[in-house]
Design an enzyme around this catalytic site. Structure first.
Site, mmCIF file in Angstrom:
data_model
loop_
_atom_site.group_PDB
_atom_site.id
_atom_site.type_symbol
_atom_site.label_atom_id
_atom_site.label_comp_id
_atom_site.label_asym_id
_atom_site.label_seq_id
_atom_site.Cartn_x
_atom_site.Cartn_y
_atom_site.Cartn_z
ATOM 1 C CG LEU A 1 -8.496 -3.212 1.901
ATOM 2 C CD1 LEU A 1 -8.049 -1.996 1.072
ATOM 3 C CD2 LEU A 1 -9.607 -3.976 1.185
ATOM 4 C CB SER A 2 -4.977 -8.675 0.817
ATOM 5 O OG SER A 2 -3.758 -9.343 0.613
ATOM 6 N N GLY A 3 -2.662 -6.854 2.597
ATOM 7 C CA GLY A 3 -1.524 -5.938 2.468
ATOM 8 C C GLY A 3 -1.648 -4.683 3.321
ATOM 9 C CB SER B 1 -12.848 -10.386 9.132
ATOM 10 O OG SER B 1 -11.879 -9.532 9.686
#
Ligand code: ADP
Length: 199
Positions: free
Chosen positions: A35-37, A108
């Protein structure tokens, strides 16, 4: 589309094996997904430093050097996201052929795109790391302020919120950045890949 029936790839004298001997390492694509972060860029940076200090030639592909250059014509539609990953995988393939250890740091989120990269570079050259971290923790970190924008409705189709993240079913390694320090995660990855990249 190209007219591939009129293309005849050459067998070059200086091939992948000769290059590996020259630079004294085996190539590997270390594909970080999460995930982002979750910590992909942070881990990738420290891992690259560790590889460098141990005498390995690597190259980090991430959003910054790909989206501002090669892929600056792409947006975030499904089609563009797919093309984004296709180009990253193709560039990785060339770099693998050059003998380089490639680290990619992209969310991704889809199994299909990760499998595409794996097939393209061949599974023995592919090492998938699931950078695991709960969405709550990622949102609390909110390194780039993106989650705040999502909550305000300024960003749509954000992975983990209103777009799915398909957890890798069979990662080569899973690290958890909520329970481990950066150094612990990097050490874990390095100790497993060392056998693969040493000649
Ligand atoms: P991503 O590239 O996945 O979007 P970033 O690496 O940009 O994530 O951000 C992750 C944030 O989490 C950074 O601010 C980093 O310092 C912090 N962090 C805290 N603990 C860890 C850890 N164990 N591994 C990676 N990052 C961590």
């Amino acid at each position: 589309m190209n007219n591939s029936k009129n293309l005849f790839p050459h067998n070059h004298f200086v091939n992948s094996e000769l290059r590996q001997k020259l630079i004294n390492q085996r190539p590997l694509l270390i594909w970080l997904s999460g995930l982002s972060g979750s910590g992909k860029s942070t881990i990738a940076n420290v891992l690259e430093k560790k590889l460098y200090e141990n005498g390995f030639l690597s190259y980090l592909l991430d959003g910054d050097n790909i989206r501002v250059g090669l892929n600056n014509d792409l947006g975030f539609s499904d089609e563009d996201r797919k093309e984004n990953i296709r180009r990253i995988a193709e560039v990785s393939k060339l770099m693998i052929d050059a003998g380089v250890i490639v680290i990619t740091a992209f969310i991704s989120p889809f199994e299909e795109e990760r499998d595409f990269a794996k097939k393209l570079v061949k599974k023995e050259n592919y090492f998938l790391v699931h950078v695991d971290c709960s969405i709550e923790k990622c949102e609390e970190r909110d390194v780039k302020g993106l989650y705040k924008k999502v909550r305000k409705g300024e960003i749509k189709n954000f992975t983990g919120i209103d777009s799915p993240y398909e957890e890798p079913k069979n990662p080569s390694l899973k690290i958890n950045t909520e329970n481990e320090t950066v150094d612990e995660s990097v050490e874990k990855i390095f100790s497993v890949i060392l056998e693969k990249i040493k000649v």
